[in-house]
Design an enzyme around this catalytic site. Structure first.
Site, PDB file in Angstrom:
ATOM      1  N   ARG A   1     -13.297  -8.626   6.986  1.00  0.00           N
ATOM      2  CA  ARG A   1     -13.002  -9.735   6.578  1.00  0.00           C
ATOM      3  C   ARG A   1     -12.408 -10.349   7.982  1.00  0.00           C
ATOM      4  O   ARG A   1     -12.649 -11.836   8.243  1.00  0.00           O
ATOM      5  CB  ARG A   1     -11.021  -9.275   5.763  1.00  0.00           C
ATOM      6  CG  ARG A   1     -11.182  -8.930   4.574  1.00  0.00           C
ATOM      7  CD  ARG A   1     -10.100  -8.438   3.983  1.00  0.00           C
ATOM      8  NE  ARG A   1      -9.993  -7.797   2.844  1.00  0.00           N
ATOM      9  CZ  ARG A   1      -9.602  -6.615   2.301  1.00  0.00           C
ATOM     10  NH1 ARG A   1      -8.630  -6.135   3.377  1.00  0.00           N
ATOM     11  NH2 ARG A   1      -9.416  -6.191   0.981  1.00  0.00           N
TER      12      ARG A   1
ATOM     13  N   MET B   1     -14.648  -2.797  -0.877  1.00  0.00           N
ATOM     14  CA  MET B   1     -14.718  -1.856  -0.466  1.00  0.00           C
ATOM     15  C   MET B   1     -16.193  -0.674  -0.278  1.00  0.00           C
ATOM     16  O   MET B   1     -16.250  -0.210   0.373  1.00  0.00           O
ATOM     17  CB  MET B   1     -13.187  -1.082  -0.562  1.00  0.00           C
ATOM     18  CG  MET B   1     -12.947   0.012   0.022  1.00  0.00           C
ATOM     19  SD  MET B   1     -12.870  -0.338   1.830  1.00  0.00           S
ATOM     20  CE  MET B   1     -13.707   0.946   2.541  1.00  0.00           C
TER      21      MET B   1
ATOM     22  N   ARG C   1       1.303  -1.259  -0.049  1.00  0.00           N
ATOM     23  CA  ARG C   1       0.137  -0.146  -0.020  1.00  0.00           C
ATOM     24  C   ARG C   1       0.819   1.028  -0.242  1.00  0.00           C
ATOM     25  O   ARG C   1       0.650   2.052  -0.670  1.00  0.00           O
ATOM     26  CB  ARG C   1      -0.924   0.245   1.096  1.00  0.00           C
ATOM     27  CG  ARG C   1      -1.763  -0.693   1.192  1.00  0.00           C
ATOM     28  CD  ARG C   1      -2.919  -0.899   2.670  1.00  0.00           C
ATOM     29  NE  ARG C   1      -3.830  -2.036   2.643  1.00  0.00           N
ATOM     30  CZ  ARG C   1      -3.680  -3.063   2.302  1.00  0.00           C
ATOM     31  NH1 ARG C   1      -2.687  -3.713   3.228  1.00  0.00           N
ATOM     32  NH2 ARG C   1      -5.189  -4.044   2.592  1.00  0.00           N
TER      33      ARG C   1
ATOM     34  N   ASP D   1     -11.395  -4.386   7.227  1.00  0.00           N
ATOM     35  CA  ASP D   1     -10.670  -5.165   7.813  1.00  0.00           C
ATOM     36  C   ASP D   1     -11.395  -6.124   8.885  1.00  0.00           C
ATOM     37  O   ASP D   1     -11.080  -7.397   8.945  1.00  0.00           O
ATOM     38  CB  ASP D   1      -8.991  -4.372   8.849  1.00  0.00           C
ATOM     39  CG  ASP D   1      -8.932  -3.974   7.591  1.00  0.00           C
ATOM     40  OD1 ASP D   1      -7.796  -4.663   6.513  1.00  0.00           O
ATOM     41  OD2 ASP D   1      -8.417  -2.629   7.933  1.00  0.00           O
TER      42      ASP D   1
ATOM     43  N   HIS E   1      -3.684   0.474   8.970  1.00  0.00           N
ATOM     44  CA  HIS E   1      -4.932  -0.483   7.665  1.00  0.00           C
ATOM     45  C   HIS E   1      -3.564  -1.242   6.832  1.00  0.00           C
ATOM     46  O   HIS E   1      -3.592  -0.493   5.539  1.00  0.00           O
ATOM     47  CB  HIS E   1      -5.439   0.343   7.007  1.00  0.00           C
ATOM     48  CG  HIS E   1      -6.187  -0.451   5.708  1.00  0.00           C
ATOM     49  ND1 HIS E   1      -7.293  -1.677   6.188  1.00  0.00           N
ATOM     50  CD2 HIS E   1      -6.111  -0.271   4.477  1.00  0.00           C
ATOM     51  CE1 HIS E   1      -7.542  -1.537   4.480  1.00  0.00           C
ATOM     52  NE2 HIS E   1      -7.063  -1.069   3.894  1.00  0.00           N
TER      53      HIS E   1
HETATM   54  N1  NAI Z   1      -9.021   1.399   2.809  1.00  0.00           N
HETATM   55  C1  NAI Z   1      -9.463   0.693   2.304  1.00  0.00           C
HETATM   56  O1  NAI Z   1      -9.667  -0.437   3.401  1.00  0.00           O
HETATM   57  C2  NAI Z   1      -9.616   0.360   0.937  1.00  0.00           C
HETATM   58  C3  NAI Z   1      -8.917   1.029   0.302  1.00  0.00           C
HETATM   59  N2  NAI Z   1      -8.993   1.219  -0.952  1.00  0.00           N
HETATM   60  C4  NAI Z   1      -8.413   2.087  -1.959  1.00  0.00           C
HETATM   61  O2  NAI Z   1      -9.212   2.160  -2.511  1.00  0.00           O
HETATM   62  C5  NAI Z   1      -8.509   3.622  -3.313  1.00  0.00           C
HETATM   63  C6  NAI Z   1      -9.119   3.557  -5.027  1.00  0.00           C
HETATM   64  O3  NAI Z   1      -9.608   2.060  -4.878  1.00  0.00           O
HETATM   65  P1  NAI Z   1     -10.415   1.350  -6.397  1.00  0.00           P
HETATM   66  O4  NAI Z   1     -11.392   2.104  -5.851  1.00  0.00           O
HETATM   67  O5  NAI Z   1     -10.171  -0.070  -6.032  1.00  0.00           O
HETATM   68  O6  NAI Z   1      -9.378   2.154  -6.951  1.00  0.00           O
HETATM   69  P2  NAI Z   1     -10.486   2.756  -8.748  1.00  0.00           P
HETATM   70  O7  NAI Z   1      -9.259   3.058  -9.789  1.00  0.00           O
HETATM   71  O8  NAI Z   1     -11.268   1.645  -9.490  1.00  0.00           O
HETATM   72  O9  NAI Z   1     -10.840   3.590  -8.122  1.00  0.00           O
HETATM   73  C7  NAI Z   1      -9.909   5.075  -8.018  1.00  0.00           C
HETATM   74  C8  NAI Z   1     -10.925   6.446  -8.390  1.00  0.00           C
HETATM   75  O10 NAI Z   1     -10.348   7.349  -8.270  1.00  0.00           O
HETATM   76  C9  NAI Z   1     -10.220   8.515  -9.590  1.00  0.00           C
HETATM   77  N3  NAI Z   1      -9.528   9.629  -8.854  1.00  0.00           N
HETATM   78  C10 NAI Z   1      -8.082   8.923  -9.433  1.00  0.00           C
HETATM   79  N4  NAI Z   1      -7.721  10.249  -9.555  1.00  0.00           N
HETATM   80  C11 NAI Z   1      -8.405  11.474  -9.253  1.00  0.00           C
HETATM   81  C12 NAI Z   1      -8.089  12.746  -7.986  1.00  0.00           C
HETATM   82  N5  NAI Z   1      -7.686  13.589  -8.500  1.00  0.00           N
HETATM   83  N6  NAI Z   1      -9.278  13.150  -7.888  1.00  0.00           N
HETATM   84  C13 NAI Z   1     -10.396  12.892  -7.800  1.00  0.00           C
HETATM   85  N7  NAI Z   1     -10.709  10.965  -8.087  1.00  0.00           N
HETATM   86  C14 NAI Z   1      -9.415  10.516  -8.435  1.00  0.00           C
HETATM   87  C15 NAI Z   1     -10.620   7.552 -10.685  1.00  0.00           C
HETATM   88  O11 NAI Z   1     -11.008   8.335 -11.232  1.00  0.00           O
HETATM   89  C16 NAI Z   1     -11.428   6.239 -10.378  1.00  0.00           C
HETATM   90  O12 NAI Z   1     -12.795   6.438 -10.243  1.00  0.00           O
HETATM   91  C17 NAI Z   1      -7.075   2.796  -3.735  1.00  0.00           C
HETATM   92  O13 NAI Z   1      -5.861   3.689  -3.402  1.00  0.00           O
HETATM   93  C18 NAI Z   1      -6.822   1.206  -3.069  1.00  0.00           C
HETATM   94  O14 NAI Z   1      -5.564   0.968  -2.524  1.00  0.00           O
HETATM   95  C19 NAI Z   1      -9.011  -0.109  -1.497  1.00  0.00           C
HETATM   96  C20 NAI Z   1      -9.888  -0.958  -1.376  1.00  0.00           C
HETATM   97  C21 NAI Z   1      -9.975  -0.751   0.164  1.00  0.00           C
HETATM   98  O1  OAA Z   2      -5.296  -3.917  -0.277  1.00  0.00           O
HETATM   99  C1  OAA Z   2      -5.253  -2.701  -0.963  1.00  0.00           C
HETATM  100  O2  OAA Z   2      -4.798  -2.222  -1.701  1.00  0.00           O
HETATM  101  C2  OAA Z   2      -6.583  -2.301  -0.837  1.00  0.00           C
HETATM  102  C3  OAA Z   2      -7.116  -2.268   1.090  1.00  0.00           C
HETATM  103  O3  OAA Z   2      -6.876  -0.961   1.567  1.00  0.00           O
HETATM  104  C4  OAA Z   2      -7.538  -3.253   0.656  1.00  0.00           C
HETATM  105  O4  OAA Z   2      -8.291  -4.224   0.320  1.00  0.00           O
HETATM  106  O5  OAA Z   2      -7.403  -3.764   2.236  1.00  0.00           O
END
Ligand code: NAI
Ligand code: OAA
Length: 258
Positions: free
Chosen positions: A96, A172, A30, A93, A120
């Site tokens: 899961r 998520m 990450r 988390d 995380h």
């Molecule tokens: N906290 C958690 O448990 C989790 C965190 N994540 C994180 O969430 C983030 C997004 O993941 P996903 O939705 O899977 O990716 P994704 O690629 O499907 O979506 C990301 C979105 O962010 C937008 N984006 C990119 N740059 C941007 C900007 N400058 N301003 C506004 N929007 C912007 C894109 O257009 C896209 O719609 C990643 O950093 C990922 O690691 C993902 C899953 C779990």
């Molecule tokens: O693992 C990743 O990159 C996205 C995330 O934070 C999760 O799924 O918990």
């Protein structure tokens, strides 16, 4: 999104959920997302400070262990920081840990609760299976160890399975909705809303830490403690502190340097 659209999107918001940024590809941690996502989060938080300074902020963008401290620094600089209103979303988390525990303990997942503390990313994710409810004596120390590792590696498991097509977007979305909904219930005065979240904390010596948090009309009403830990959990807690501390410091340094 142009700045005027950002203003329109944020103006008057009570809750802002930030999932913006790039997801991992197989082989990445990450923290490897820091260089791109730190700037994105900083810009969005600057806009939040301007257009909806009183909103609760749910930070999903990774690395959460660093993006939450970045947000805090941006808000401090803008004079709008209130530690009660900033949350790192660690609900996935918990989702899961509940799912894996329910499978092993052979209980209905809908009845299960498992606190997950720390941060995380990898070993900073520390599920407290000794406090899982309903409790069970059916799990051996080896099984608890395996459940802990699977919870810590859950995100990586998904990233590898998606093989370059992103991370756990769908689960998520579920976890983000659960946590956002809990924040809104708190804002609306619903009592006894407790969720794990990565927040400013005095539970350990680290300035940010995930633990159970009571939500209310002002956001965080109370950061709850860790409860009684097993020796295995105590060791996990000590083991995670170094990584979490440096991720926090990296976020703070970025926000103050740029
Ligand atoms: N906290 C958690 O448990 C989790 C965190 N994540 C994180 O969430 C983030 C997004 O993941 P996903 O939705 O899977 O990716 P994704 O690629 O499907 O979506 C990301 C979105 O962010 C937008 N984006 C990119 N740059 C941007 C900007 N400058 N301003 C506004 N929007 C912007 C894109 O257009 C896209 O719609 C990643 O950093 C990922 O690691 C993902 C899953 C779990
Ligand atoms: O693992 C990743 O990159 C996205 C995330 O934070 C999760 O799924 O918990």
């Amino acid at each position: 999104m142009a700045d005027d659209q950002l203003a329109e999107a944020l103006d008057g918001a009570d809750l802002v959920i930030i999932p913006a940024g790039v997801p991992r590809k197989p082989g990445m941690t990450r923290d490897d997302l820091f260089n791109i996502n730190a700037g994105i989060v900083k810009n969005l938080c600057t806009a939040i400070a301007k257009y909806c300074p009183n909103a609760l902020v749910n930070m999903i963008s990774n690395p959460v262990n660093s993006t939450v401290p970045i947000a805090a620094e941006v808000f401090k600089k803008a004079g709008t920081y209130d530690e009660k209103r900033l949350f790192g979303v660690t609900t996935l988390d918990v989702v899961r840990a509940r799912t894996f525990y329910a499978g092993k303990a052979n209980v209905d997942v809908n009845t299960v609760d498992v606190p997950v503390v720390g941060g995380h990313a990898g070993i900073t994710i520390l599920p407290l299976f000794s406090q899982a409810t309903p409790s069970t004596n059916a799990l051996s120390a080896e099984e608890i160890k395996a459940l802990t590792k699977r919870t810590q590696e859950g995100g990586t498991e998904v990233v590898e399975a998606k093989a370059g097509k992103g991370s756990a977007t769908l689960s998520m979305a579920y976890a983000g909705a659960v946590f956002g909904d809990a924040c809104l219930k708190g804002l609306n005065g619903v009592p006894d809303i407790v969720e794990c979240s990565y927040v400013q904390s005095t539970v350990t010596e680290l300035p940010f830490f995930a633990s159970k948090v009571r939500l209310g009309k002002n956001g965080v009403e109370e950061v709850l403690g860790l409860g009684q830990l097993t020796q295995f959990e105590k060791e996990g807690l000590e083991a995670l502190k170094g990584e979490l501390k440096s991720s926090i410091e990296k976020g703070v340094a970025f926000a103050n340097a740029s």
